[in-house]
Design an enzyme around this catalytic site. Structure first.
Site, PDB file in Angstrom:
ATOM      1  CB  ILE A   1      24.516  21.766  77.342  1.00  0.00           C
ATOM      2  CG1 ILE A   1      23.044  21.673  77.758  1.00  0.00           C
ATOM      3  CG2 ILE A   1      25.415  21.249  78.460  1.00  0.00           C
ATOM      4  CD1 ILE A   1      22.529  20.256  77.940  1.00  0.00           C
TER       5      ILE A   1
ATOM      6  CG  ASP B   1      26.571  17.801  59.265  1.00  0.00           C
ATOM      7  OD1 ASP B   1      26.588  16.821  60.042  1.00  0.00           O
ATOM      8  OD2 ASP B   1      25.533  18.224  58.731  1.00  0.00           O
TER       9      ASP B   1
ATOM     10  CB  SER C   1      18.929  18.564  71.529  1.00  0.00           C
ATOM     11  OG  SER C   1      18.542  19.913  71.258  1.00  0.00           O
TER      12      SER C   1
ATOM     13  CB  THR D   1      19.255  12.613  77.287  1.00  0.00           C
ATOM     14  OG1 THR D   1      18.002  12.729  77.945  1.00  0.00           O
ATOM     15  CG2 THR D   1      19.092  11.633  76.134  1.00  0.00           C
ATOM     16  CG  ASP D   2      17.107  11.776  82.569  1.00  0.00           C
ATOM     17  OD1 ASP D   2      16.590  12.275  81.554  1.00  0.00           O
ATOM     18  OD2 ASP D   2      16.823  12.145  83.730  1.00  0.00           O
ATOM     19  CD  GLU D   3      14.057  13.269  76.955  1.00  0.00           C
ATOM     20  OE1 GLU D   3      13.293  12.877  76.069  1.00  0.00           O
ATOM     21  OE2 GLU D   3      14.416  14.451  77.073  1.00  0.00           O
TER      22      GLU D   3
ATOM     23  CE1 TYR E   1      18.123  14.228  72.044  1.00  0.00           C
ATOM     24  CE2 TYR E   1      16.607  13.773  73.848  1.00  0.00           C
ATOM     25  CZ  TYR E   1      17.822  14.244  73.392  1.00  0.00           C
ATOM     26  OH  TYR E   1      18.746  14.726  74.284  1.00  0.00           O
TER      27      TYR E   1
ATOM     28  CG  ASN F   1      20.975  20.599  81.251  1.00  0.00           C
ATOM     29  OD1 ASN F   1      22.139  20.969  81.233  1.00  0.00           O
ATOM     30  ND2 ASN F   1      20.656  19.370  81.632  1.00  0.00           N
TER      31      ASN F   1
ATOM     32  NE  ARG G   1      12.559  14.948  81.075  1.00  0.00           N
ATOM     33  CZ  ARG G   1      13.575  14.090  81.073  1.00  0.00           C
ATOM     34  NH1 ARG G   1      13.386  12.850  81.457  1.00  0.00           N
ATOM     35  NH2 ARG G   1      14.778  14.466  80.682  1.00  0.00           N
TER      36      ARG G   1
HETATM   37  N1  NAD Z   1      19.022  20.193  76.872  1.00  0.00           N
HETATM   38  C1  NAD Z   1      18.846  19.216  77.754  1.00  0.00           C
HETATM   39  O1  NAD Z   1      18.001  19.331  78.649  1.00  0.00           O
HETATM   40  C2  NAD Z   1      19.723  17.980  77.716  1.00  0.00           C
HETATM   41  C3  NAD Z   1      19.641  17.084  78.779  1.00  0.00           C
HETATM   42  C4  NAD Z   1      20.479  15.962  78.769  1.00  0.00           C
HETATM   43  C5  NAD Z   1      21.366  15.749  77.726  1.00  0.00           C
HETATM   44  N2  NAD Z   1      21.402  16.642  76.694  1.00  0.00           N
HETATM   45  C6  NAD Z   1      22.378  16.394  75.620  1.00  0.00           C
HETATM   46  O2  NAD Z   1      23.306  17.458  75.663  1.00  0.00           O
HETATM   47  C7  NAD Z   1      23.758  17.761  74.348  1.00  0.00           C
HETATM   48  C8  NAD Z   1      23.559  19.232  74.051  1.00  0.00           C
HETATM   49  O3  NAD Z   1      22.180  19.559  74.177  1.00  0.00           O
HETATM   50  P1  NAD Z   1      21.678  21.071  73.966  1.00  0.00           P
HETATM   51  O4  NAD Z   1      20.417  21.220  74.728  1.00  0.00           O
HETATM   52  O5  NAD Z   1      22.801  21.999  74.222  1.00  0.00           O
HETATM   53  O6  NAD Z   1      21.334  21.027  72.405  1.00  0.00           O
HETATM   54  P2  NAD Z   1      21.251  22.222  71.352  1.00  0.00           P
HETATM   55  O7  NAD Z   1      20.269  21.756  70.336  1.00  0.00           O
HETATM   56  O8  NAD Z   1      21.024  23.530  72.037  1.00  0.00           O
HETATM   57  O9  NAD Z   1      22.717  22.284  70.704  1.00  0.00           O
HETATM   58  C9  NAD Z   1      23.228  21.230  69.933  1.00  0.00           C
HETATM   59  C10 NAD Z   1      24.339  21.767  69.049  1.00  0.00           C
HETATM   60  O10 NAD Z   1      24.867  20.650  68.314  1.00  0.00           O
HETATM   61  C11 NAD Z   1      25.052  21.047  66.971  1.00  0.00           C
HETATM   62  N3  NAD Z   1      24.913  19.881  66.093  1.00  0.00           N
HETATM   63  C12 NAD Z   1      23.804  19.101  65.918  1.00  0.00           C
HETATM   64  N4  NAD Z   1      24.048  18.171  64.982  1.00  0.00           N
HETATM   65  C13 NAD Z   1      25.328  18.349  64.549  1.00  0.00           C
HETATM   66  C14 NAD Z   1      26.141  17.722  63.578  1.00  0.00           C
HETATM   67  N5  NAD Z   1      25.678  16.713  62.829  1.00  0.00           N
HETATM   68  N6  NAD Z   1      27.404  18.169  63.402  1.00  0.00           N
HETATM   69  C15 NAD Z   1      27.878  19.208  64.127  1.00  0.00           C
HETATM   70  N7  NAD Z   1      27.144  19.867  65.046  1.00  0.00           N
HETATM   71  C16 NAD Z   1      25.877  19.444  65.261  1.00  0.00           C
HETATM   72  C17 NAD Z   1      23.948  22.059  66.700  1.00  0.00           C
HETATM   73  O11 NAD Z   1      24.295  22.903  65.591  1.00  0.00           O
HETATM   74  C18 NAD Z   1      23.874  22.809  68.028  1.00  0.00           C
HETATM   75  O12 NAD Z   1      24.707  23.955  68.033  1.00  0.00           O
HETATM   76  C19 NAD Z   1      22.981  16.823  73.408  1.00  0.00           C
HETATM   77  O13 NAD Z   1      23.810  15.728  73.097  1.00  0.00           O
HETATM   78  C20 NAD Z   1      21.787  16.390  74.228  1.00  0.00           C
HETATM   79  O14 NAD Z   1      21.354  15.120  73.840  1.00  0.00           O
HETATM   80  C21 NAD Z   1      20.607  17.752  76.661  1.00  0.00           C
END
Ligand code: NAD
Length: 300
Positions: free
Chosen positions: A21, A73, A99, A148-150, A173, A203, A237
């Protein structure tokens, strides 16, 4: 959107911008705003910068300067503070998180470290940055926490989540994301940090790491392999296309009321077709695969 952001948001810090995202957010900002994007990411297993590199190439000479990668990090408080100082942001979009629910069950520690401690470290760094901003920049500054809505638990056959649904996380999570939501609200109420939160449904779309349901099912079906389905596949979902999520995020970040959280989902009304059981999602993909790749069918 471009107009909204060009008003005052010249420097945008996106955390997790090398993920699914966050990558869509970064591509959109690069293509449609004039902002310089500081992409803070630890570059973990789910990270991939290819789509951003392609966007920068398509945008042509000079575009690359508008994307600054900060490989950090969030578990490292000092490095996080230094990165925030370097980015000197007008807007922070916080997406970095571990995630994947299944990974949180087999190894919850990384989720506490990134999602809880990482958000705490970022909030502290951003607060120090915001407190020293000149008045005008301080007034327009925003910290947008993407969740997230989770955090609200599981959807039943009827109904949907809203901003007033009580928190009821069910996995390491979602518990870690719920904790991060509470920290963000606490930093707003205690220190006055100008925050907005969004809680989004599942998503789907391009560049999603192939451990999540839809890419897994597509790849298994394409390879003619058995498709894994958790339990009886009856979990419900709500599904949202990633670029529609990005649209909502930018709207909330620029127009959202401070301290508020907004639910973001696939469609408006009750009984919306964006709510599906996992089994329905799998069956829909198999149906599409039968049309697109009839050779290996029927895929179901
Ligand atoms: N994918 C979904 O369906 C969804 C839905 C609702 C909310 N979200 C939220 O959206 C956000 C992005 O989700 P996504 O699906 O793109 O996840 P993803 O796992 O594809 O990407 C997450 C990114 O965050 C980076 N990251 C993780 N821990 C880190 C740290 N300690 N320091 C620096 N970087 C770090 C990872 O390297 C990765 O590039 C998350 O916060 C997730 O909770 C995701």
């Amino acid at each position: 959107m471009a107009d909204l952001l060009s008003l005052s948001m010249e420097r945008v810090l996106v955390t997790g911008g090398a993920g699914f995202i966050g990558g869509a957010v970064v591509r959109r900002l690069l293509a449609e705003s004039r902002a310089t994007v500081f992409n803070l990411d630890k570059l973990g297993y789910a990270s991939d910068l290819t789509s951003i590199e392609r966007t920068l190439q398509a945008l042509g000479p000079g575009a690359a300067e508008r994307h600054q990668l900060l490989q950090v990090d969030l578990g490292d408080a000092e490095a996080t503070a230094a990165a925030v100082r370097q980015a000197d942001p007008d807007l922070v979009l916080h997406l970095a998180a571990e995630s994947h629910v299944d990974r949180s069950i087999s190894g919850p520690g990384a989720f506490i470290e990134s999602n809880v401690t990482g958000t705490f470290n970022l909030l502290q760094a951003v607060r120090a940055h915001w407190e020293q901003l000149p008045q005008e920049r301080q007034a327009s500054f925003r910290f947008h926490h993407i969740s997230t809505d989770e955090v609200f638990g599981s959807l039943g056959a009827e109904g949907r989540f809203s901003e007033t649904t009580p928190y009821d996380p069910r996995s390491p999570y979602s518990a870690s994301k719920a904790a991060s939501d509470h920290l963000v609200r606490a930093w707003h109420h205690t220190y006055g940090l100008p925050v907005v939160l969004t809680n989004c449904s599942n998503n789907y779309g391009p560049w999603q790491f192939p451990e999540k349901l839809i890419p897994v099912v597509i790849l298994k079906a394409a390879a003619g392999e058995p498709i894994p389905l958790y339990g009886d596949g009856a979990n419900v979902r709500d599904w949202l296309y990633v670029d529609d999520h990005v649209e909502a995020l930018l709207l909330a970040a620029t127009r959202g009321r401070l301290g508020e959280s907004y639910c973001v989902g696939g469609a408006g009304d009750h009984g919306s077709p964006s709510e599906r059981t996992n089994k329905q999602v799998v069956e829909a993909i198999c149906g599409l695969m039968d049309q697109l790749r009839p050779a290996g069918g029927p895929h179901s």
